[in-house]
Design an enzyme around this catalytic site. Sequence first.
Site, PDB file in Angstrom:
ATOM      1  N   ARG A  80      -2.832   7.588  10.818  1.00 39.62           N
ATOM      2  CA  ARG A  80      -3.648   7.493   9.615  1.00 39.62           C
ATOM      3  C   ARG A  80      -3.807   6.020   9.266  1.00 39.62           C
ATOM      4  NH1 ARG A  80      -1.819   7.519   3.466  1.00 39.62           N
ATOM      5  NH2 ARG A  80      -3.838   7.686   2.461  1.00 39.62           N
ATOM      6  N   HIS A 111      -9.031   9.344   0.772  1.00 36.50           N
ATOM      7  CA  HIS A 111      -8.674  10.756   0.967  1.00 36.50           C
ATOM      8  C   HIS A 111      -9.704  11.484   1.829  1.00 36.50           C
ATOM      9  CE1 HIS A 111      -6.449  10.458  -3.147  1.00 36.50           C
ATOM     10  NE2 HIS A 111      -5.608  10.190  -2.148  1.00 36.50           N
ATOM     11  N   ARG A 146      -1.899   5.231 -11.548  1.00 36.76           N
ATOM     12  CA  ARG A 146      -3.116   4.419 -11.581  1.00 36.76           C
ATOM     13  C   ARG A 146      -3.967   4.795 -12.787  1.00 36.76           C
ATOM     14  NH1 ARG A 146      -4.118   6.007  -5.566  1.00 36.76           N
ATOM     15  NH2 ARG A 146      -2.785   4.534  -4.448  1.00 36.76           N
ATOM     16  N   GLU A 163      -3.927  17.086   6.373  1.00 30.00           N
ATOM     17  CA  GLU A 163      -4.507  15.871   6.948  1.00 30.00           C
ATOM     18  C   GLU A 163      -3.925  15.574   8.325  1.00 30.00           C
ATOM     19  OE1 GLU A 163      -5.019  12.674   3.749  1.00 30.00           O
ATOM     20  OE2 GLU A 163      -3.635  14.086   2.815  1.00 30.00           O
TER      21      GLU A 163
END
Length: 404
Positions: A91, A180, A241, A385
Amino acid sequence: MNILVINAGSSSLKYQLYDMKTETAMATGRVERIGMDSSILTHEVTHQPEVREVSEILDHTTAIKKVLDMLTHRKFGVLRNILDIQAVGHRVVHGGESFSESVLVDHSVKLEIRRLFDLAPLHNPAHMMGITAVDDNLPSVPQAVVFDTAFHQTMPPISYLYAIPTVLYRKHKIRRYGFHGTSHDYVSQRAAEFLGKPLEQLKLITCHIGNGASCTAILNGKSYDTSMGMTPLEGLMMGTRSGDLDPAVVPYTINKEELTLNEVSSMLNKHSGLIAVSGVSSDMREVVEAMNEGNEKAKLAFDMYAYRIRKYIGAYVAAMDGADAIIFTAGVGENSDVLRKAVCERLTFFGVRLDEERNAIRSSEPRRITTDDSGISVLVVPTNEELLIARDTFRLVKNKAGGR
């Protein structure tokens, strides 16, 4: 073919080993506290107890060696030797405009990932350490990289450009990239399968809601718009965040609090969001628990979090002139029925009708949480993922072998 999937961080490394004949994970694990004399390797084989090992692991090359040793361990391993690993998939967070799809690693790819360090200074350097560590331990094994940003390279200029002087885009590629992407791609495919319709004929809104969170408008199988921007800071309110805010907040805060730019950046990325508003935690489970105990700040944080998700869903319904389905995924999206209810119960204007019994069900399979007569279907689709990375790696290696 056995494929090892790696997600390398600056001081950590996660891994999964896939048997691509069955697309099943043979083993999973992680290495934490890389660079310390008390690093922790956690390893788990399917249907067997977790194994933990504490040792000195000072760099990623040693971490990969420890992983390979564990995968071939006489008692805890699943492979006879490391030659049973035919490929490694990584990734990589940021591919800029250079990568619109997954690619096999070669010298030019490495150079380009390094060139993009400025766009993802916390992530891309760590991913390169993972790639280099595999080179050191498995020099003859092909590697592939799957980019978080690649899926969003189909966005049109009206979505990805900022309304700033175009010279900044031309010179520095300042624009929306989105993240993402691997998750949004995977769950959109699974949603289309569940709905029994071609992905190319659907309008989908995917909500990847975890500690980091993003929404994506997927039009006819392609990313049309997404909430994260040039960095993962823009968009939804997240665990730590801030998400969207007036850019003028930055110079104003620097002036009033006498902070450096790096200190404000740290505040917005690591000390904002749920943890800042609730004063309790960045973990949604703990925020909900505090809210249920009467903590007003926790309730405010929860309400703000859900409200912003609803706003993006509404914006994307307008952007695509409708939607066939809304998909929730990732840690919070998959597991918090309370959050899903808070989001969906204010979407009745679009014809969303939540079925509370369906919403409360836990399952590892895709499922519908709206009534059969709901104007827009709302689905919960568990993301994977790592499997998509393994699939892309398998396809690339197989195609290269077939082209010889």
